[in-house]
Motif scaffolding. Structure first.
Motif, PDB file in Angstrom:
ATOM      1  N   ILE A 203      38.692  10.577  82.286  1.00  0.00           N
ATOM      2  CA  ILE A 203      37.279  10.570  81.888  1.00  0.00           C
ATOM      3  C   ILE A 203      36.687  11.962  82.097  1.00  0.00           C
ATOM      4  CG2 ILE A 203      35.010   9.542  82.300  1.00  0.00           C
ATOM      5  CD1 ILE A 203      36.497   7.082  83.423  1.00  0.00           C
ATOM      6  N   GLU A 223      30.904   6.623  85.213  1.00  0.00           N
ATOM      7  CA  GLU A 223      31.561   5.976  84.077  1.00  0.00           C
ATOM      8  C   GLU A 223      32.794   5.203  84.532  1.00  0.00           C
ATOM      9  OE1 GLU A 223      32.472   5.045  79.984  1.00  0.00           O
ATOM     10  OE2 GLU A 223      30.650   5.583  81.068  1.00  0.00           O
ATOM     11  N   GLN A 226      32.057   1.737  86.128  1.00  0.00           N
ATOM     12  CA  GLN A 226      31.763   0.655  85.193  1.00  0.00           C
ATOM     13  C   GLN A 226      33.007   0.255  84.395  1.00  0.00           C
ATOM     14  OE1 GLN A 226      27.818   0.439  83.385  1.00  0.00           O
ATOM     15  NE2 GLN A 226      27.410   2.514  84.147  1.00  0.00           N
ATOM     16  N   LYS A 227      33.836   1.212  84.098  1.00  0.00           N
ATOM     17  CA  LYS A 227      35.073   0.895  83.382  1.00  0.00           C
ATOM     18  C   LYS A 227      36.005   0.044  84.245  1.00  0.00           C
ATOM     19  CE  LYS A 227      35.845   4.364  79.749  1.00  0.00           C
ATOM     20  NZ  LYS A 227      34.501   4.433  79.218  1.00  0.00           N
ATOM     21  N   ILE A 285      37.646  -0.492  75.858  1.00  0.00           N
ATOM     22  CA  ILE A 285      36.911  -0.076  77.055  1.00  0.00           C
ATOM     23  C   ILE A 285      36.914   1.437  77.178  1.00  0.00           C
ATOM     24  CG2 ILE A 285      36.973  -0.109  79.584  1.00  0.00           C
ATOM     25  CD1 ILE A 285      37.995  -3.030  79.356  1.00  0.00           C
ATOM     26  N   ALA A 286      38.069   2.034  76.882  1.00  0.00           N
ATOM     27  CA  ALA A 286      38.157   3.496  76.945  1.00  0.00           C
ATOM     28  C   ALA A 286      37.214   4.150  75.944  1.00  0.00           C
ATOM     29  CB  ALA A 286      39.593   3.947  76.685  1.00  0.00           C
ATOM     30  N   THR A 288      34.380   2.994  74.858  1.00  0.00           N
ATOM     31  CA  THR A 288      32.974   2.688  75.136  1.00  0.00           C
ATOM     32  C   THR A 288      32.432   3.622  76.218  1.00  0.00           C
ATOM     33  OG1 THR A 288      33.310   0.352  74.577  1.00  0.00           O
ATOM     34  CG2 THR A 288      31.366   0.901  75.907  1.00  0.00           C
ATOM     35  N   SER A 296      36.509   9.541  77.118  1.00  0.00           N
ATOM     36  CA  SER A 296      37.646   8.979  77.845  1.00  0.00           C
ATOM     37  C   SER A 296      38.879   8.916  76.955  1.00  0.00           C
ATOM     38  CB  SER A 296      37.318   7.566  78.345  1.00  0.00           C
ATOM     39  OG  SER A 296      36.149   7.560  79.141  1.00  0.00           O
TER      40      SER A 296
END
Length: 394
Positions: A203, A223, A226-227, A285-286, A288, A296
């Motif tokens: 990230i 970040e 949350q991931k 997810i990556a 977002t 990311s």
């Protein structure tokens, strides 16, 4: 010599090999062999090669560029084989361990109360030694119902990045594969395993002074937090799917908004069809950005395929179970959450049975052990299973 006499000779010879097996195991355990220590893993390979040379077993080396070489030891079959009998019977195992350099010096091989201890003693140097002696028994007395191949690889603990193509090529021409990972603590073998994907999430944020210019920063750690929550939410125990962020790193200093962060992810699954679904969700997810302005990248670093039992593998297991019973062992099949190279051989269609090695437990820990009294009987059970292979219809 009749086949019954040959079998009796093989079993009798193996019954006399307990101390030589333990001597070979001690030398192997006391040799460094972490996955990233190519010289150490190849030093263990040299021990295998010397043993094979002493027993007149040819060994071919498939060089590894970064990790341990693959060794391929061969024992010819009886004459007159035809059809499927000409396909290889593979005894498989890996030489690398998970331990750091110097671990054998810190806690060398020892035997205490009937158990052998030391780094890699059951996972899986015990299985390697067992395979070596089974190969030697067939080389000495004959009787192999097909060509025997001992495949000794060097990078299983990190997903076999170099070993996998060698393993798959061998499996495509195999009649059966016995993977000598340690027998389960109760003595069972493994008939099914999860698949696993090991990935890294990098990230990128933006650094800024956390007191004087906070609003200019974009926190990669924020970040990542949350991931991680989103990744762990993909776990579905009812389907055997687990996601674990096992390692995290990031940041520059306590008074700097974090410009970078990284997570290492372990994903496990049972059904091969679940792989693409979960990987797709990981990539989503990556992609977002929970914290606007972050970027990311998800990179797969290694993976194992699940070990599944098709009808041919089920027959192989039944044959082994009967052979073990003749040896005085009661063996059942188990499902294991851990991964192994046996998933690669099963995926290309080779009937595969895993964890036929000596019994042990607590792998990857300082308490790792091998049951000394299981060494000879498990070797005899494997030899019997090979001798009885024709009866399985494979």
């Amino acid at each position: 010599m009749t086949s019954n006499a040959t079998e009796a000779s093989i079993l009798a010879w193996l019954s006399e090999q307990r101390q030589p097996m333990l001597d070979a195991l001690e030398a192997m355990v006391n040799t460094d062999g972490g996955s990233y220590d190519k010289a150490g893993v190849d030093a263990v390979g040299a021990q295998v090669a010397r043993f094979c040379a002493a027993h007149d077993i040819p060994v071919e080396t498939v060089p590894g560029a970064r990790f341990g070489d693959c060794l391929r030891a061969t024992v010819a079959s009886e004459e007159g084989m035809s059809g499927n009998q000409q396909r290889n019977i593979v005894l498989m195992g890996h030489r690398d361990t998970v331990f750091p350099k110097g671990e054998p010096t810190r806690r060398p091989f020892r035997i205490e109360d009937g158990r052998a201890y030391g780094p890699g003693v059951c996972d899986m140097k015990g299985g390697l030694v067992m395979n070596m002696f089974v190969l030697a028994a067939f080389r000495k007395f004959g009787g192999a119902p097909g060509p025997l191949v001992g495949l000794f690889t060097g990078d299983e603990e990190i997903g076999s990045p170099e070993g996998r193509p060698v393993i798959e090529a061998e499996a495509r021409r195999a009649r059966a594969v016995f993977n000598s990972e340690p027998g389960r603590p109760g003595g069972n073998v493994v008939t099914g395993r999860k698949g696993g994907v090991f990935s890294v999430l990098d990230i990128e944020g933006r650094a800024a002074h956390s007191g004087g210019n906070f609003e200019a920063g974009i926190s990669a750690i924020g970040e990542l937090a949350q991931k991680i929550t989103a990744i762990h939410a993909l776990t579905d125990l009812s389907r055997g799917i687990t996601l674990n962020v096992g390692l995290v790193s990031g940041g520059q200093s306590v008074n700097t908004v974090a410009p970078s962060a990284q997570a290492q992810i372990d994903m496990r699954y049972v059904d091969p069809a679940d792989r693409e679904e979960i990987l797709g969700k990981l990539h989503a997810i990556a992609a977002t950005a929970f914290v606007p302005g972050t970027r990311s990248v998800l990179t797969i670093r290694g993976e194992f395929l699940p070990l599944t039992q098709d009808p041919a593998a089920a027959r192989l297991f039944e044959g082994y179970r009967a052979a073990a019973a003749e040896t005085g062992l009661s063996v059942a099949g188990e499902f294991a959450g851990g991964c192994a190279d046996s998933g690669f051989t099963a995926a290309v269609g080779a009937p595969t049975l895993c964890s036929v090695g000596p019994v042990g437990g607590k792998a990857h820990s300082p308490e790792e052990y091998l049951e000394v009294d299981s060494f000879v009987p498990r070797a005899q059970a494997l030899a019997r299973a090979i001798l009885r292979l024709e009866a399985t219809g494979l």
